[in-house]
Design a protein around this motif. Structure first.
Motif, short mmCIF file in Angstrom:
data_model
loop_
_atom_site.label_atom_id
_atom_site.label_comp_id
_atom_site.label_asym_id
_atom_site.label_seq_id
_atom_site.Cartn_x
_atom_site.Cartn_y
_atom_site.Cartn_z
N ASN A 210 0.85 -1.20 0.00
CA ASN A 210 0.00 0.00 0.00
C ASN A 210 0.88 1.24 0.00
N PRO A 211 1.46 1.61 -1.14
CA PRO A 211 2.41 2.73 -1.17
C PRO A 211 1.73 4.06 -0.86
N SER A 212 2.52 4.98 -0.30
CA SER A 212 2.01 6.32 -0.04
C SER A 212 2.03 7.12 -1.33
N ALA A 213 1.48 8.32 -1.27
CA ALA A 213 1.39 9.18 -2.45
C ALA A 213 2.76 9.62 -2.96
N LYS A 214 3.81 9.41 -2.18
CA LYS A 214 5.16 9.77 -2.61
C LYS A 214 5.60 8.91 -3.79
N TYR A 215 5.11 7.68 -3.87
CA TYR A 215 5.53 6.76 -4.90
C TYR A 215 4.66 6.90 -6.16
N ASP A 216 5.19 6.41 -7.28
CA ASP A 216 4.40 6.33 -8.50
C ASP A 216 3.07 5.63 -8.22
N ALA A 217 2.00 6.10 -8.84
CA ALA A 217 0.71 5.44 -8.68
C ALA A 217 0.62 4.16 -9.52
N GLU A 218 1.62 3.93 -10.37
CA GLU A 218 1.65 2.75 -11.24
C GLU A 218 1.75 1.48 -10.41
N GLY A 219 0.95 0.45 -10.78
CA GLY A 219 1.01 -0.84 -10.11
C GLY A 219 -0.17 -1.04 -9.20
N THR A 220 -1.22 -1.71 -9.69
CA THR A 220 -2.45 -1.85 -8.91
C THR A 220 -2.27 -2.75 -7.70
N SER A 221 -1.32 -3.67 -7.73
CA SER A 221 -1.11 -4.56 -6.59
C SER A 221 -0.08 -4.03 -5.61
N GLY A 222 0.69 -3.04 -6.02
CA GLY A 222 1.70 -2.49 -5.14
C GLY A 222 3.03 -2.33 -5.84
N ILE A 223 4.08 -2.15 -5.04
CA ILE A 223 5.42 -1.87 -5.54
C ILE A 223 6.41 -2.88 -4.95
N ILE A 224 7.31 -3.36 -5.79
CA ILE A 224 8.46 -4.13 -5.33
C ILE A 224 9.70 -3.31 -5.64
N ASN A 225 10.44 -2.95 -4.61
CA ASN A 225 11.65 -2.14 -4.77
C ASN A 225 12.87 -3.00 -4.49
N ILE A 226 13.74 -3.15 -5.49
CA ILE A 226 14.96 -3.95 -5.35
C ILE A 226 16.10 -3.01 -4.99
N VAL A 227 16.68 -3.23 -3.81
CA VAL A 227 17.77 -2.38 -3.33
C VAL A 227 19.10 -3.07 -3.63
N LEU A 228 19.95 -2.40 -4.40
CA LEU A 228 21.24 -2.98 -4.80
C LEU A 228 22.32 -2.69 -3.76
N LYS A 229 23.32 -3.57 -3.72
CA LYS A 229 24.45 -3.37 -2.83
C LYS A 229 25.32 -2.22 -3.34
N LYS A 230 25.80 -1.40 -2.42
CA LYS A 230 26.79 -0.38 -2.76
C LYS A 230 27.62 -0.14 -1.51
N GLU A 231 28.81 -0.76 -1.48
CA GLU A 231 29.67 -0.69 -0.31
C GLU A 231 30.22 0.73 -0.14
N GLU A 232 30.30 1.20 1.12
CA GLU A 232 30.83 2.54 1.37
C GLU A 232 31.91 2.54 2.45
N LYS A 233 32.48 1.36 2.76
CA LYS A 233 33.58 1.36 3.72
C LYS A 233 34.81 1.99 3.08
N LYS A 234 35.63 2.67 3.89
CA LYS A 234 36.79 3.37 3.36
C LYS A 234 37.82 2.37 2.87
N GLY A 235 38.59 2.78 1.86
CA GLY A 235 39.60 1.91 1.28
C GLY A 235 39.07 1.14 0.10
#
Length: 792
Positions: A210-235
């Motif tokens: 049940n996405p809030s109005a901040k998200y695209d209204a596209e998708g009658t069943s909802g949203i699946i957001n895939i979060v990718l890895k991005k390392e930020e440790k120094k070095g």
């Protein structure tokens, strides 16, 4: 019955919100960072303990920005913040004012135990429940070794993936898939779904029903957001992997990251080859003359792929960050198929037999470029401005040849060729602004503009008189253009135990389709409002309730609209409909979360009302079936969902996911009624076992019940996945072994019975076995650069 259940649940929520006595609480907030570089630490443990006894009075973990908020009964207490690889920090003499205590920035000092850091991400809980979403962490899913991004999604609670590769949420289509919160070429249906995304690149999957109005209204069943890895440790950090499997699934992957004071450089490189065989059987029976056409065949999707992701974060200062990134992928496809046809007359005698052999070659270059600017304001940690511009390009150059060879009976021999030149360009511009006016009131607002321009040049040629002659009835250039302009505003009010968030989104859609050869044009322009509302209430430390409402839209995509089709099986045809209209859904849900000592439970009820439902309707003539999407009436779906995690012993973790929904379809097309009621049940049970010698073992059982569509009955099936991991080099390396669909029991059968025709289909993918080795260096973690599945 389902109306009563929904109203009763909502009434219960209101009683809890307004009639429960609120106990005196203290809300403790702060932000946890690495003392050496100021980078936020995600999933650090925050414990509030009684000052006299040292017993826990509340706890939580930090979010991706290092922030936390935890409530505890008022009284003398201290706070401990810990994370593997860092010294534990203890904060005493905490000042409380108005029921709130702000710890500010808590810095953790590294112990230099980088080897322990390697394993912490892989041991995170599989599923975390948050206010408006559930987060599925991929690290613990051992059976994903050698899996595609689609197969990762198939392990996520509430998500199912059909044999055709279509993603469903709570048993329904119309799902909007995002990558890192944004549309992406690697999640485009115009190619192979998630075509260049592999499981090693995925940090987590967020399910937002049940996405809030901040998200695209596209998708009658909802949203699946895939979060990718991005390392930020120094070095310098990185990981390398090698995989092999049966059927062919061979790949080599490299992940590199370099972090300095000002720059964070990240990259993903991969190359591989995989194949996806599929056995398909169909029966087309004409009930008017009792003739039957049988086809049995095997199809392959063989693909060599190359994938490069490069990007950098430039920290101008502690308040301003620029991000530039690019993704290039190149796929070379080889799609051989072989099908045997047999036509029977009314007496059951074979009238003719012939083979149809396909040779298809294609190249698919994909590009994506992104620019992002983020500004953090000094007055509040959540006060920020974010601008992003994303450009994606995808093209397909495909050529196919089909050869029919007569075996007996009527002459069916012949040759056909098809050619596809496809191109799509999408641009997304987005501006988001978040402003906390007080510690309790936060307002979000923003705009978005998306342009999508597609051209599909498709031709069919028949071999006549020793030359190929183009068939004008099956040849056309299809153009599709869609522009969506949106603006939104939300307001959230947080009182600690109770919170509410409301929002409104305005979207204008301008759409045009053109069939150039026939000069057919379809133009649409419509404006819609999409409200949303969410509330949460924490009854105790262990019991919470959440409620939500949103309105959603499903806009027909290019392949839903394009009337031209692939000729792989020219007796079973799928085509598009250029006159298709969008469908709209009002979605309601109420969920409860219970956190016990050794278990966590999530129970929810939901209801969806959808208008102008898009369904595929099949027509039949001369043993040829044609399936086309059509807007057919309304759908009311009411369901219950249950998720659980239980740890009976330190070395055993059990998880379960069950979703049941009852739906009622109403509709009529050309004086034919499509009214019916049906239900559907999906379930998944998984057990993970920590064995001696640093070995992890996981077994997962999946069940999907039979269900009904407007014309068809789809069979049930049960299948099992296994995963095994042996850790090496104190956690830096791992040998991974997985078996998906152990007994080759994931067989989908579909039966379509109508007064004038009967159709049966059966699809089987079989068992997949994969073996891989991965190694992390620097402060990197082990990874598995994995193959993926084709959709088409």
């Amino acid at each position: 019955m389902h109306h009563f259940t929904l109203s009763a649940a909502l009434t219960l929520l209101l009683v809890l919100l307004h009639g429960t006595c609120v106990r005196a609480q203290t809300t403790v907030t702060g932000r946890v960072v690495d003392a050496s570089g100021g980078q936020p630490i995600e999933f650090a443990t925050v414990m509030v303990a009684d000052a006299a006894t040292g017993t826990s009075r509340g706890g939580t973990t930090t979010d991706p920005t290092g922030n936390f908020s935890v409530t505890a009964p008022q009284g003398d207490f201290y706070v401990e913040v810990s994370f593997i690889g860092f010294q534990t920090a203890r904060i005493d003499d905490i000042e409380v004012a108005g029921g709130e205590a702000s710890l500010g920035v808590v810095e953790l000092v590294s112990q230099g135990q980088t080897l322990d850091e390697v394993t912490v991400r892989a041991e995170k809980s599989q599923t975390v429940f948050k206010l408006d979403k559930r987060v599925f962490n991929v690290g613990q899913d051992l059976s994903s070794t050698g899996a595609s991004a689609l197969e990762v999604l198939s392990n996520v609670p509430s998500v199912t993936v059909t044999m055709e590769g279509a993603v469903q949420l709570r048993g329904s289509g119309g799902v909007q898939i995002l990558v890192d919160g944004k549309p992406s070429v690697i999640a485009s249906e115009q190619g192979n779904l998630l075509g260049t995304l592999t499981a090693d690149m995925i940090e987590s999957v967020e399910v937002i029903t049940n996405p809030s109005a901040k998200y695209d209204a596209e998708g009658t069943s909802g949203i699946i957001n895939i979060v990718l890895k991005k390392e930020e440790k120094k070095g310098l950090n990185g990981a390398v992997s090698v995989n092999t499997g049966v059927p062919d699934n061979h790949s080599v992957g490299l992940s590199l990251n370099r972090r300095t004071e000002k720059f964070n450089l990240f990259s993903q490189l991969g190359v591989g080859y995989r194949s996806l065989p599929e056995d398909i059987t169909t029966v087309n029976r004409d009930l008017s003359d009792n003739t039957s056409l049988y086809s049995t065949g095997e199809e392959f999707r063989n693909e060599t792929f190359y994938n490069v992701v490069l990007g950098t974060d430039y920290h101008i200062n502690e308040r301003n960050v620029l991000t530039l990134s690019g993704n290039f992928a190149y796929e070379v496809e080889d799609q051989p198929s072989f099908t045997e046809f047999r036509l029977e007359d009314a007496a059951g005698e074979t009238a003719s037999r012939w083979n149809r052999e396909e040779t298809t070659e294609a190249t698919n270059p994909k590009y994506q470029f992104e620019f992002q600017y983020k500004r953090d304001f000094e007055d509040h940690k959540d006060h920020d401005l974010l601008f992003s511009a994303i450009g994606t390009l995808f093209s397909k150059d495909q050529a196919s040849e089909f050869v029919n060879t007569t075996l007996s009976g009527d002459d069916r021999s012949g040759r056909q060729r098809t050619r596809t030149d496809f191109g799509e360009q999408t641009n997304t511009f987005k501006l988001d602004y978040t402003r906390p006016f007080t510690e309790k009131l936060t307002v979000e607002t923003g705009t978005q503009y998306v342009t999508d321009d597609v051209q599909n040049d498709y031709s069919v040629s028949n071999y006549l008189n020793e030359v190929f002659v183009e068939d004008p009835s099956l040849t056309n250039v299809f153009n599709w253009r869609q522009n969506v302009m949106a603006a939104y505003a939300t307001a959230g009010y947080d009182l600690g135990d109770w919170g509410v968030k409301v929002g409104l989104r305005l979207e204008n859609t301008d759409l045009e389709t053109v069939l150039e050869t026939t000069d057919e044009t379809n133009t649409q322009n419509y404006t819609n409002l999409f409200p949303s509302a969410h509330t949460s209430y924490q009854l105790t430390e262990a019991i919470s309730f959440q409620g939500g409402y949103s309105r959603r839209v499903f806009r027909p995509r290019m392949w839903d609209l394009n009337p031209f089709f692939n000729l792989r099986n020219n007796f079973t045809i799928r085509t598009g409909n250029p006159n298709l209209q969008p469908e709209y859904t009002d979605s309601y849900e109420l969920t409860s979360i219970y956190i016990l000592e050794q278990a966590s439970l999530n129970f929810g009820v939901y209801h969806r009302y959808t208008t102008d439902v898009v369904e595929r309707v099949t027509t039949f003539q001369d043993n040829v079936s044609i399936s086309k999407p059509i807007n057919v009436g309304t759908n009311r779906a009411t369901g219950v969902e249950f998720n659980a995690k239980y740890e009976p012993f330190e070395f055993v973790t059990l998880t379960g996911d069950v979703n049941y929904n009852y739906f009622k379809r109403e509709g009529e097309l050309e004086d034919v009624s499509f009214d019916f009621s049906a239900d559907q049940l999906n379930g998944r049970v998984s057990g993970k076992f920590d064995l001696p010698l640093d070995i992890d073992f996981e077994v997962t059982g999946n069940y999907q019940s039979a269900y009904q569509t407007v014309q068809s009955e789809v069979s049930s099936f049960v299948f099992m996945d296994l995963g095994l991991r042996k850790r090496l080099f104190e956690g830096r390396g791992a040998i991974n072994f997985s078996v998906r669909d152990l007994f080759a029991s994931r067989i989908e059968e579909r039966v379509l019975e109508q007064p004038t025709f009967y159709q049966y289909s059966r699809e089987l993918r079989g068992t997949f076995v994969t073996l891989g080795f991965s190694y992390g260096f620097g402060k990197g973690e082990t990874m598995e650069y994995l193959g993926q599945r084709r959709r088409f």
